[in-house]
Design an enzyme around this catalytic site. Structure first.
Site, short mmCIF file in Angstrom:
data_model
loop_
_atom_site.label_atom_id
_atom_site.label_comp_id
_atom_site.label_asym_id
_atom_site.label_seq_id
_atom_site.Cartn_x
_atom_site.Cartn_y
_atom_site.Cartn_z
N CYS A 69 0.84 -1.21 0.00
CA CYS A 69 0.00 0.00 0.00
C CYS A 69 0.87 1.26 0.00
O CYS A 69 1.54 1.56 1.00
CB CYS A 69 -0.91 -0.03 1.23
SG CYS A 69 -1.81 1.49 1.56
N CYS A 72 0.08 3.83 2.70
CA CYS A 72 0.51 3.31 4.01
C CYS A 72 1.99 3.60 4.23
O CYS A 72 2.40 4.04 5.31
CB CYS A 72 0.28 1.80 4.10
SG CYS A 72 -1.43 1.27 3.98
#
Length: 148
Positions: A69, A72
């Protein structure tokens, strides 16, 4: 106000009972000696996550993330800055939802990154998406001010 608080060690999973007034003295786990509230982001496994979110009496912000991600990974340094700024009153941790998909299922997580603020064994609030440190701190302070 409570004289002692419970905090789960992210390293060994042991629950520690600490004098609340001594949180700023950099307490260590009584079993393994790991720091409990030093302003670093702890990496949780599923067992320690479940134990800490159910029983810790020190506020805990968990970042639900995955290595693939991009947002993230972009937020990780900001999350670490917020952890350092808010220690020792609030502890910060993260759990990899790719390694532990059950956590996403159990909590109904539909997108990451997702921050969940836990306090005294209850989910208090969620903050979805990537945010800078200042916004993370404001989210935690504002939520705790209205819930405690």
């Amino acid at each position: 106000m409570q004289d002692t608080v419970k905090a789960t060690c992210a390293v060994c999973g042991r629950t520690n009972r600490l004098p609340a007034a001594r949180l700023s003295a950099r307490p260590k786990c009584g079993a393994c000696g790991a720091a409990l509230a030093d302003g670093t982001v702890a990496v949780l496994d599923l067992t320690t996550h479940d134990k800490a979110t159910r029983s810790d009496e020190v506020a805990l912000v968990v970042d639900y993330w995955a290595p693939w991600c991009g947002p993230c990974r972009m937020m990780a340094p900001e999350f670490a800055r917020a952890a350092k700024a808010m220690a020792p009153r609030v502890r910060f941790a993260k759990i990899d939802t790719q390694d532990y998909p059950r956590v996403s299922q159990d909590l109904g997580i539909r997108g990451i990154p997702l921050l969940i603020l836990w306090h005294k064994g209850k989910e208090v609030a969620r903050l979805a998406g990537a945010h800078p440190a200042g916004e993370i701190e404001a989210f935690v302070r504002g939520t705790l001010a209205t819930k405690t």
